[in-house]
Design an enzyme around this catalytic site. Structure first.
Site, PDB file in Angstrom:
ATOM      1  N   ASN A   9     -11.403  -2.632  -1.108  1.00 46.40           N
ATOM      2  CA  ASN A   9     -12.352  -1.821  -2.129  1.00 46.40           C
ATOM      3  C   ASN A   9     -11.459  -1.331  -2.949  1.00 46.40           C
ATOM      4  OD1 ASN A   9     -13.993  -0.111  -3.145  1.00 46.40           O
ATOM      5  ND2 ASN A   9     -13.714   1.875  -1.317  1.00 46.40           N
ATOM      6  N   LYS A  11     -12.611   0.130  -5.887  1.00 38.96           N
ATOM      7  CA  LYS A  11     -12.869   1.276  -6.426  1.00 38.96           C
ATOM      8  C   LYS A  11     -12.670   1.081  -8.029  1.00 38.96           C
ATOM      9  CE  LYS A  11     -10.973   3.630  -2.446  1.00 38.96           C
ATOM     10  NZ  LYS A  11     -10.403   4.763  -1.992  1.00 38.96           N
ATOM     11  N   HIS A  98     -19.881   5.701   0.573  1.00 36.29           N
ATOM     12  CA  HIS A  98     -18.554   6.112   0.842  1.00 36.29           C
ATOM     13  C   HIS A  98     -18.386   7.487   0.576  1.00 36.29           C
ATOM     14  CE1 HIS A  98     -14.246   6.043  -0.510  1.00 36.29           C
ATOM     15  NE2 HIS A  98     -14.156   4.745   0.037  1.00 36.29           N
ATOM     16  N   GLU A 100     -16.103   9.012  -1.509  1.00 36.89           N
ATOM     17  CA  GLU A 100     -16.073   9.135  -2.795  1.00 36.89           C
ATOM     18  C   GLU A 100     -17.468   9.390  -3.733  1.00 36.89           C
ATOM     19  OE1 GLU A 100     -13.386   6.264  -3.932  1.00 36.89           O
ATOM     20  OE2 GLU A 100     -11.838   7.353  -2.566  1.00 36.89           O
ATOM     21  N   GLU A 170     -14.548   6.110   8.203  1.00 40.52           N
ATOM     22  CA  GLU A 170     -13.392   6.447   7.271  1.00 40.52           C
ATOM     23  C   GLU A 170     -13.158   7.901   7.370  1.00 40.52           C
ATOM     24  OE1 GLU A 170     -12.534   3.196   4.151  1.00 40.52           O
ATOM     25  OE2 GLU A 170     -14.216   4.570   3.269  1.00 40.52           O
ATOM     26  N   GLY A 176      -6.750   7.628   0.979  1.00 38.41           N
ATOM     27  CA  GLY A 176      -5.954   7.619  -0.349  1.00 38.41           C
ATOM     28  C   GLY A 176      -4.909   8.663  -0.044  1.00 38.41           C
ATOM     29  N   SER A 216      -6.067   4.913   4.383  1.00 39.59           N
ATOM     30  CA  SER A 216      -4.597   4.421   4.504  1.00 39.59           C
ATOM     31  C   SER A 216      -4.104   3.355   5.220  1.00 39.59           C
ATOM     32  CB  SER A 216      -3.787   5.823   4.831  1.00 39.59           C
ATOM     33  OG  SER A 216      -4.100   6.681   3.747  1.00 39.59           O
TER      34      SER A 216
HETATM   35  P1  PGA Z   1      -7.392   3.891   1.081  1.00 43.29           P
HETATM   36  O1  PGA Z   1      -9.003   4.012   0.686  1.00 43.29           O
HETATM   37  O2  PGA Z   1      -6.987   2.516   1.825  1.00 43.29           O
HETATM   38  O3  PGA Z   1      -6.811   3.847  -0.233  1.00 43.29           O
HETATM   39  O4  PGA Z   1      -7.031   5.068   1.860  1.00 43.29           O
HETATM   40  C1  PGA Z   1      -9.917   3.394   1.705  1.00 43.29           C
HETATM   41  C2  PGA Z   1     -11.156   3.521   1.360  1.00 43.29           C
HETATM   42  O5  PGA Z   1     -11.288   4.427   0.363  1.00 43.29           O
HETATM   43  O6  PGA Z   1     -12.328   2.717   1.545  1.00 43.29           O
END
Ligand code: PGA
Length: 252
Positions: A9, A11, A98, A100, A170, A176, A216
């Site tokens: 992903n 983003k 997601h 976000e 998640e 993140g 992460s």
């Molecule tokens: P990350 O993001 O691996 O940077 O924690 C995962 C995601 O948001 O799908």
């Protein structure tokens, strides 16, 4: 045995040059190295590069997904992208729900329901994200939160429609932050999620549905997650942006 699924992903990262060179090099490395990674690989670049990305991966087993779609078929929604537009350039996978999108774009369950409906109408595979906040986990509410998120979205759909879904667990506190869930915490939650599918749709679907972990994941911890019985792969943000790291995760 189900194939593990690894989804990048990206983003709002990688411009045209970075996207195209990453994908060309990824293909090259995978075919040069000839190591049997036995994973399904999906990349989710930004909207402007979906077409060229799909073109680059054509004829390979790697697939492209979009990071979002609008819930309406077409119309006066300045700046938005519809499922039918994506379909017309050969995209048939999408990430929905997601955290976000839920947080920064106010996508509540009712909007997500509409997005799922339109995605299904156009035959998309949906990677649907769910997860609890740090506050909710601290209060030991994570299982109820996840149950609720599924109840108000995915569980509205029939057995036939569920076949188009992957679930991505998640935990929001792990996205993140560099602080992933432990693989034990993730496995426990995945087992719980699978049990909810068992109750709602029966054994066949609960066994078949892929439940990915995200938050992460890096090239050091990926293997531990992928070894878990109920973890069918990973949704990877930060560590999918660098080709070497991403390859290490694929080969975990
Ligand atoms: P990350 O993001 O691996 O940077 O924690 C995962 C995601 O948001 O799908």
């Amino acid at each position: 045995m189900k194939k593990k699924i690894v989804i990048a992903n990206w983003k709002m990262n990688h411009d045209f040059h970075e996207t195209t060179s990453f994908l060309r090099n990824l293909l090259k490395k995978i075919f040069e190295q000839k190591i049997n990674h036995n994973k399904e690989i999906i990349i989710a670049p930004s909207f402007p590069f979906l077409h060229i990305s799909n073109h680059i991966l054509q004829g390979s087993p790697l697939k492209i997904a979009a990071q979002n779609i609008h819930q309406m078929d077409k119309g006066s929604y300045t700046g938005e992208v519809s499922a039918s537009m994506l379909k017309s350039i050969g995209i048939s996978k999408v990430i929905l729900g997601h955290s976000e999108r839920r947080k920064f774009f106010c996508e509540k369950n009712n909007i997500l329901l509409e997005k799922i409906k339109i995605a299904l109408k156009y035959g998309f595979n949906i990677i649907f994200c769910i997860g609890e906040t740090y506050f909710e986990r601290n209060k030991n509410q994570q299982f109820n939160v996840i149950k609720d998120q599924l109840k108000h979205t995915v569980f509205h759909f029939s057995e036939n429609e569920i076949k188009f879904f992957h679930i991505a667990y998640e935990p929001i506190w792990a996205i993140g932050t560099g602080k992933s869930a432990t693989y034990q915490q993730a496995q426990k939650m995945h087992e719980f999620i699978r049990s909810l599918f068992l109750k709602k749709y029966g054994e066949n679907i609960s066994n078949k549905i892929s439940i990915l972990y995200g938050g992460s994941i890096n090239n050091f911890n990926a293997k531990d997650f992928f070894l878990q019985k109920d973890i069918d792969g990973g949704l990877i943000g930060n560590f999918s942006l660098n080709l070497e790291n991403f390859l290490k995760i694929i080969y975990s």
